[in-house]
Design a protein around this motif. Structure first.
Motif, short mmCIF file in Angstrom:
data_model
loop_
_atom_site.label_atom_id
_atom_site.label_comp_id
_atom_site.label_asym_id
_atom_site.label_seq_id
_atom_site.Cartn_x
_atom_site.Cartn_y
_atom_site.Cartn_z
N ARG A 66 0.82 -1.21 0.00
CA ARG A 66 0.00 0.00 0.00
C ARG A 66 0.86 1.26 0.00
O ARG A 66 0.53 2.24 -0.68
CB ARG A 66 -0.95 0.00 1.20
N GLN A 67 1.94 1.25 0.77
CA GLN A 67 2.82 2.42 0.79
C GLN A 67 3.51 2.59 -0.55
O GLN A 67 3.77 3.72 -0.98
CB GLN A 67 3.84 2.27 1.91
N GLN A 68 3.81 1.48 -1.22
CA GLN A 68 4.43 1.57 -2.54
C GLN A 68 3.45 2.18 -3.54
O GLN A 68 3.85 3.00 -4.39
CB GLN A 68 4.87 0.19 -3.01
N PHE A 70 1.08 4.29 -2.81
CA PHE A 70 1.01 5.70 -2.48
C PHE A 70 2.23 6.44 -3.04
O PHE A 70 2.11 7.54 -3.59
CB PHE A 70 0.95 5.91 -0.96
N PHE A 71 3.41 5.84 -2.89
CA PHE A 71 4.64 6.45 -3.40
C PHE A 71 4.55 6.62 -4.92
O PHE A 71 4.93 7.67 -5.46
CB PHE A 71 5.84 5.59 -3.03
N GLU A 72 4.05 5.60 -5.62
CA GLU A 72 3.92 5.69 -7.07
C GLU A 72 2.97 6.81 -7.47
O GLU A 72 3.23 7.56 -8.42
CB GLU A 72 3.43 4.35 -7.63
N GLY A 73 1.85 6.94 -6.73
CA GLY A 73 0.91 8.02 -7.03
C GLY A 73 1.52 9.38 -6.77
O GLY A 73 1.34 10.31 -7.56
N ALA A 74 2.27 9.51 -5.66
CA ALA A 74 2.89 10.80 -5.32
C ALA A 74 3.94 11.18 -6.35
O ALA A 74 4.04 12.36 -6.76
CB ALA A 74 3.52 10.72 -3.93
N VAL A 75 4.74 10.21 -6.81
CA VAL A 75 5.74 10.49 -7.84
C VAL A 75 5.08 10.91 -9.13
O VAL A 75 5.54 11.83 -9.82
CB VAL A 75 6.65 9.26 -8.05
N ALA A 76 3.96 10.25 -9.48
CA ALA A 76 3.24 10.61 -10.70
C ALA A 76 2.70 12.03 -10.63
O ALA A 76 2.79 12.79 -11.60
CB ALA A 76 2.11 9.62 -10.95
N ALA A 202 -3.47 4.65 -8.58
CA ALA A 202 -2.54 4.20 -7.54
C ALA A 202 -3.05 4.58 -6.16
O ALA A 202 -2.93 3.79 -5.20
CB ALA A 202 -1.16 4.80 -7.79
N PHE A 203 -3.62 5.78 -6.02
CA PHE A 203 -4.15 6.19 -4.72
C PHE A 203 -5.34 5.31 -4.31
O PHE A 203 -5.53 5.04 -3.13
CB PHE A 203 -4.56 7.66 -4.76
N HIS A 204 -6.13 4.87 -5.30
CA HIS A 204 -7.22 3.94 -4.98
C HIS A 204 -6.67 2.62 -4.48
O HIS A 204 -7.16 2.05 -3.49
CB HIS A 204 -8.08 3.72 -6.22
N GLU A 205 -5.64 2.10 -5.14
CA GLU A 205 -5.04 0.83 -4.72
C GLU A 205 -4.35 0.96 -3.37
O GLU A 205 -4.19 -0.03 -2.66
CB GLU A 205 -4.07 0.35 -5.79
N ALA A 206 -3.95 2.19 -3.02
CA ALA A 206 -3.34 2.42 -1.70
C ALA A 206 -4.40 2.60 -0.62
O ALA A 206 -4.05 2.74 0.56
CB ALA A 206 -2.44 3.64 -1.76
N GLY A 207 -5.67 2.65 -1.00
CA GLY A 207 -6.75 2.81 -0.04
C GLY A 207 -7.05 4.24 0.35
O GLY A 207 -7.78 4.49 1.31
N LEU A 208 -6.52 5.21 -0.43
CA LEU A 208 -6.72 6.62 -0.10
C LEU A 208 -7.87 7.25 -0.88
O LEU A 208 -8.35 8.32 -0.50
CB LEU A 208 -5.43 7.41 -0.38
#
Length: 275
Positions: A66-68, A70-76, A202-208
């Motif tokens: 999940r943190q990964q 989130f990181f992918e979404g933030a980088v995007a 990615a944020f959806h997959e991270a649960g955000l």
């Protein structure tokens, strides 16, 4: 591969033009002896970008799932912001960048104990900006793509840019930079829209983010994303065969205003005719 090639080609040409303007001005004013300072600044900027890129890529692999995501979404999201600002900055600064760089060279080489280091810093910041833009884009692309296509395309784009930069600086090659930056700017806006849509996923997959997850459409039976054309459209335009409504909204809400603003600001201002 094609997306990485074109992005790195544009970024590389921007950096090569900056270095070429500095080198040409130093030669024109009889100060070629300061070129080693320019190359030192370029080398330091490239080294820093490589270290940052490797560190971020390695760190992301150590995160839980999940943190990964989130990181992918933030980088995007960071890549979208950087790419978009770069497109609009270059369009605005293209007319005056040569004069501004020459003024900066004169300021950096004013008599004093730090002449050389000032020029190193100038080259470092100029090339480092382009390099960091590339780092964030490549990180976002690596995380959304699998296989050797992205690194190979990036390397080829960079090599092509270096060759064009050398040809422009030393070989007298002419390139319609205005048209080049205009159409690559349009292309980058489409790429940024795709990255933003992918960030929401990615944020959806991270649960955000759990809103607007109903399917907007399903073209998997007509144009699957893993087909040849689907893969090409996915890389170029961020195409997905069955995206969520939120992903489509993010894509459109970013893309349409960005394109309107880009082309509106590109129009020359006409002076009123005398009565």
């Amino acid at each position: 591969m094609l997306v990485a090639y074109l992005i790195m080609l544009r970024e590389g040409i921007e950096a090569a033009l900056i270095v070429g303007i500095i080198a040409g001005y130093l030669k024109q004013t009889g100060r070629e002896r300061w070129m080693p300072s320019v190359w030192l600044g370029v080398a330091l900027a490239l080294a820093l970008c490589v270290v940052i890129g490797v560190a971020l890529n390695y760190t992301s692999g150590e995160f839980p799932q999940r943190q990964q995501e989130f990181f992918e979404g933030a980088v995007a999201v960071a890549a979208v912001a950087i790419l978009t600002s770069m497109v609009f900055w270059m369009k605005k600064a293209a007319r005056s960048i040569k004069a501004e760089l020459q003024h900066s060279v004169d300021a950096a080489l004013r008599p004093g104990d730090r002449q050389g280091w000032a020029l190193v810093g100038m080259a470092f910041l100029a090339v480092g900006r382009e390099g960091l833009e590339s780092v964030f884009f490549l990180l976002a692309t690596f995380q959304q793509s699998v296989g050797p296509g992205v690194p190979v395309g990036a390397a080829l784009g960079l090599l092509t840019a270096v060759g064009i930069g050398v040809a422009i600086t030393y070989g007298g090659m002419r390139l319609d930079l205005r048209r080049f930056f205009r159409w690559t700017g349009v292309f980058i806006i489409f790429v940024a829209a795709g990255l933003l849509s992918g960030a929401l996923r990615a944020f959806h997959e991270a649960g955000l983010w759990n809103g607007l997850q109903e399917r907007a459409f399903d073209l998997s039976g007509i144009l699957p994303v893993d087909s040849v054309l689907g893969t090409l459209l996915s890389g170029l335009l961020g195409y997905q065969d069955s995206p969520a409504i939120g992903e489509v909204l993010a894509y459109v809400v970013f893309l349409v205003p960005a394109l309107i603003l880009f082309f509106t600001q590109s129009r020359p201002v006409r002076s009123p005719r005398p009565a």
